[in-house]
Design an enzyme around this catalytic site. Structure first.
Site, PDB file in Angstrom:
ATOM      1  N   GLY A   1       3.273   3.307  13.749  1.00 41.08           N
ATOM      2  CA  GLY A   1       4.068   2.109  14.028  1.00 41.08           C
ATOM      3  C   GLY A   1       3.653   1.439  15.322  1.00 41.08           C
ATOM      4  O   GLY A   1       3.593   0.203  15.407  1.00 41.08           O
TER       5      GLY A   1
ATOM      6  N   GLU B   1      10.244   0.846  10.560  1.00 47.21           N
ATOM      7  CA  GLU B   1      11.231   1.912  10.392  1.00 47.21           C
ATOM      8  C   GLU B   1      10.464   3.205  10.571  1.00 47.21           C
ATOM      9  O   GLU B   1       9.666   3.591   9.721  1.00 47.21           O
ATOM     10  CB  GLU B   1      11.890   1.810   9.010  1.00 47.21           C
ATOM     11  CG  GLU B   1      13.167   2.633   8.907  1.00 47.21           C
ATOM     12  CD  GLU B   1      12.934   3.979   8.289  1.00 47.21           C
ATOM     13  OE1 GLU B   1      12.857   4.959   9.061  1.00 47.21           O
ATOM     14  OE2 GLU B   1      12.817   4.068   7.071  1.00 47.21           O
TER      15      GLU B   1
ATOM     16  N   CYS C   1      13.323  10.631   7.473  1.00 47.10           N
ATOM     17  CA  CYS C   1      13.283  10.117   8.845  1.00 47.10           C
ATOM     18  C   CYS C   1      14.642  10.167   9.515  1.00 47.10           C
ATOM     19  O   CYS C   1      14.738  10.341  10.734  1.00 47.10           O
ATOM     20  CB  CYS C   1      12.724   8.697   8.860  1.00 47.10           C
ATOM     21  SG  CYS C   1      13.524   7.590   7.698  1.00 47.10           S
TER      22      CYS C   1
ATOM     23  N   LYS D   1       0.845  -1.197   0.000  1.00 46.42           N
ATOM     24  CA  LYS D   1       0.000   0.000   0.000  1.00 46.42           C
ATOM     25  C   LYS D   1       0.882   1.249   0.000  1.00 46.42           C
ATOM     26  O   LYS D   1       1.554   1.541   0.991  1.00 46.42           O
ATOM     27  CB  LYS D   1      -0.923   0.045   1.218  1.00 46.42           C
ATOM     28  CG  LYS D   1      -2.010   1.145   1.065  1.00 46.42           C
ATOM     29  CD  LYS D   1      -2.600   1.583   2.368  1.00 46.42           C
ATOM     30  CE  LYS D   1      -1.834   2.689   3.042  1.00 46.42           C
ATOM     31  NZ  LYS D   1      -1.862   4.000   2.312  1.00 46.42           N
TER      32      LYS D   1
ATOM     33  N   GLU E   1       9.859  15.286  16.115  1.00 46.18           N
ATOM     34  CA  GLU E   1      10.224  15.216  14.704  1.00 46.18           C
ATOM     35  C   GLU E   1       9.361  16.194  13.912  1.00 46.18           C
ATOM     36  O   GLU E   1       8.139  16.057  13.871  1.00 46.18           O
ATOM     37  CB  GLU E   1      10.034  13.799  14.169  1.00 46.18           C
ATOM     38  CG  GLU E   1      10.500  13.637  12.729  1.00 46.18           C
ATOM     39  CD  GLU E   1      10.307  12.229  12.196  1.00 46.18           C
ATOM     40  OE1 GLU E   1      11.174  11.761  11.454  1.00 46.18           O
ATOM     41  OE2 GLU E   1       9.287  11.604  12.529  1.00 46.18           O
TER      42      GLU E   1
ATOM     43  N   SER F   1       5.308   7.012  10.461  1.00 49.23           N
ATOM     44  CA  SER F   1       5.362   7.703  11.745  1.00 49.23           C
ATOM     45  C   SER F   1       5.420   6.725  12.909  1.00 49.23           C
ATOM     46  O   SER F   1       4.928   5.592  12.828  1.00 49.23           O
ATOM     47  CB  SER F   1       4.136   8.613  11.900  1.00 49.23           C
ATOM     48  OG  SER F   1       2.970   7.848  12.117  1.00 49.23           O
TER      49      SER F   1
END
Length: 478
Positions: free
Chosen positions: A241, A258, A292, A184, A389, A237
């Protein structure tokens, strides 16, 4: 008398890519409509122009795709590794042949500069398929025991910041090890994944081995939760996750995550300043900071702070922001209105908390989603901009006096994905790198990637590794 060196426009041609007015889902080797007929539009972030209308996958489509992947798994996994390798090599060569087309497409749909998609993304995409093609017939010698077996169906969910590269990171090792895939892509950048589906057909890949389901979070959630998915791979994100980890907990599914990062770029007093400045710029302003592993925290030794910041500000004043299809552009568009709003809110909070904000003189285009490269000084570890972040072209500057203080500040984060060290002393590089709790540590460079090198993080940056020999393990029953 000094004169300003002017750059004439150098636009890449849009004519090299033919975007259809609409696209379906790619299931069992065919483009099909969504079961409920839903569609969504994908827009160009630099102009807000609608590029195409795309079928929106739902739970029923996930069911169809997983069934197709399961059906294809038997024959695909039974092929000798040398035969699977032929398909991967063929895909890699087609990507190279169509690289200009794919680079323009990625720039249109994502907003990043053409020189990044052309010179970084596409060469790495092809390199990942070439690399894992080479592993396909050598799995017995990868260090995971004799005759390691594939897991089955891999459900993969990728982000919008490197759409085609993240696809390659996920699909190449999955196919090399004999798994089939349901992927996806992100809802803001579905087009390059759909073009990749066409490449799979062009390469003669057996039906059902790769399935592509554009859609929103509900489609990703349905894919992750599907009982016939054996492996889940997610890049995105940290919040999502964590949701995925909760969903997978208690099942037999293998999982790699990740997630986010707040990388520290550490500059010592003996660092080559000009080289460090280039690395700092690459570390945080590459892909508009939507990376990231971006070096979003600059830790600079106090004795060289003024010299470094003066040089850095001069360098930022030369960056060119504008049309991503112009080959002179350094800073492209932010991927979406939603992401722009997040960056704006966090930078405003940084000012409200007392950090000093600076940006070079920068005229923003009237349409599209844009944010000027931004530098914050007088930042402390308590500031939100030093902890959260931002995922945008925003750099927070902190200082240190000793190597131990630098390490302590670098590790003082919930994340652990990347870090950089700038010094002339090799012994210092090794000593500091061994103390940093980061999955990737660069020395006297930043944001350098290679398919042979594993990538991943610690703490809230996720777990598992992608790339290199390590990237095979996540797709094998070991």
């Amino acid at each position: 008398m000094a004169s300003v060196f002017e750059y004439a426009p150098a636009p890449e041609s849009r004519s090299v890519v033919d975007i259809a007015p609409s696209y379906g889902l790619f299931i069992d080797g065919e483009f099909v409509e969504a079961a409920d007929g839903k569609v969504f539009k994908t827009v160009s972030p630099s102009t807000e122009e609608v590029l195409s209308e795309v079928a929106q996958a739902g739970a029923e489509d996930v069911e169809r795709a997983v069934k197709a992947a399961r059906k294809a798994f038997g024959k695909w996994s039974a092929l000798p590794g040398s035969e699977r390798a032929k398909y991967l090599f063929r895909i890699a060569r087609i990507i190279q042949e169509r690289s200009r087309e794919l680079a323009v497409l990625e720039t249109l749909d994502n907003g990043k500069p053409i020189k990044e998609t052309r010179d970084a993304d596409l060469p790495l995409v092809a390199a990942h398929f070439f690399y894992y093609a080479g592993w396909a017939d050598k799995l017995d010698h990868a260090g995971f025991g004799a005759d390691p077996k594939p897991l089955g169906v891999a459900g993969q969910v990728i982000p919008w910041n490197f759409p085609l590269l993240m696809l390659a990171w996920k699909i190449a090792p999955a196919l090399a090890t004999g798994n089939t895939v349901v992927l996806k892509p992100a809802e803001t950048t579905p087009l390059s994944a759909l073009f990749f589906a066409d490449i799979c057909r062009q390469a003669g890949l057996p039906k059902g081995v790769v399935n592509i389901l554009p859609g929103y979070g509900d489609a990703g959630a349905a894919l992750v939760a599907h009982p016939d998915v054996n492996k889940v791979a997610f890049t995105g994100s940290t919040a999502v996750g964590k949701e995925i980890a909760r969903t997978v907990a208690g099942t037999r599914k293998k999982l790699t995550l990740e997630l986010g990062g707040k990388g520290a770029n550490i500059v010592f007093d003996d660092a080559p300043i000009d080289q460090a400045v280039e690395g700092i710029v690459t570390g945080i302003f590459f892909n508009q900071g939507q990376v990231c592993c971006a070096g979003s925290r600059l830790l600079v030794q106090e004795s060289v702070q003024d010299e470094l910041l003066d040089s850095l500000k001069r360098r930022l004043s030369t960056l060119r922001l504008g049309d991503p299809l112009d080959k002179n552009t350094d800073i492209g568009a932010i991927n979406s209105a939603e992401q722009l709003a997040r960056i704006t809110a966090l930078t405003e909070r940084g000012e409200a908390e007392g950090a000093e904000r600076w940006s070079p003189a920068c005229e923003l285009p009237s349409s599209g989603y844009w944010f000027a490269p931004t530098l914050f000084t007088n930042v402390t570890q308590a500031h939100t901009i030093a902890r959260d972040e931002i995922f945008g072209p925003v750099l927070s500057v902190l200082t240190f006096r000793t190597p131990d203080e630098a390490v302590a500040k670098a590790n003082n984060t919930q994340y652990g994905l990347s870090a950089g060290i700038w010094t002339e002393k090799g012994s210092r590089i090794l000593a500091v790198a061994n103390k940093l709790r980061a999955g990737v540590v660069w020395s006297n460079t930043f944001n350098k990637f290679d398919p042979t090198s594993p990538f991943g993080g610690y703490k809230e940056s996720g777990f598992g590794r992608e790339g290199g020999r390590h990237g095979l393990e996540a797709y094998l029953d070991v």
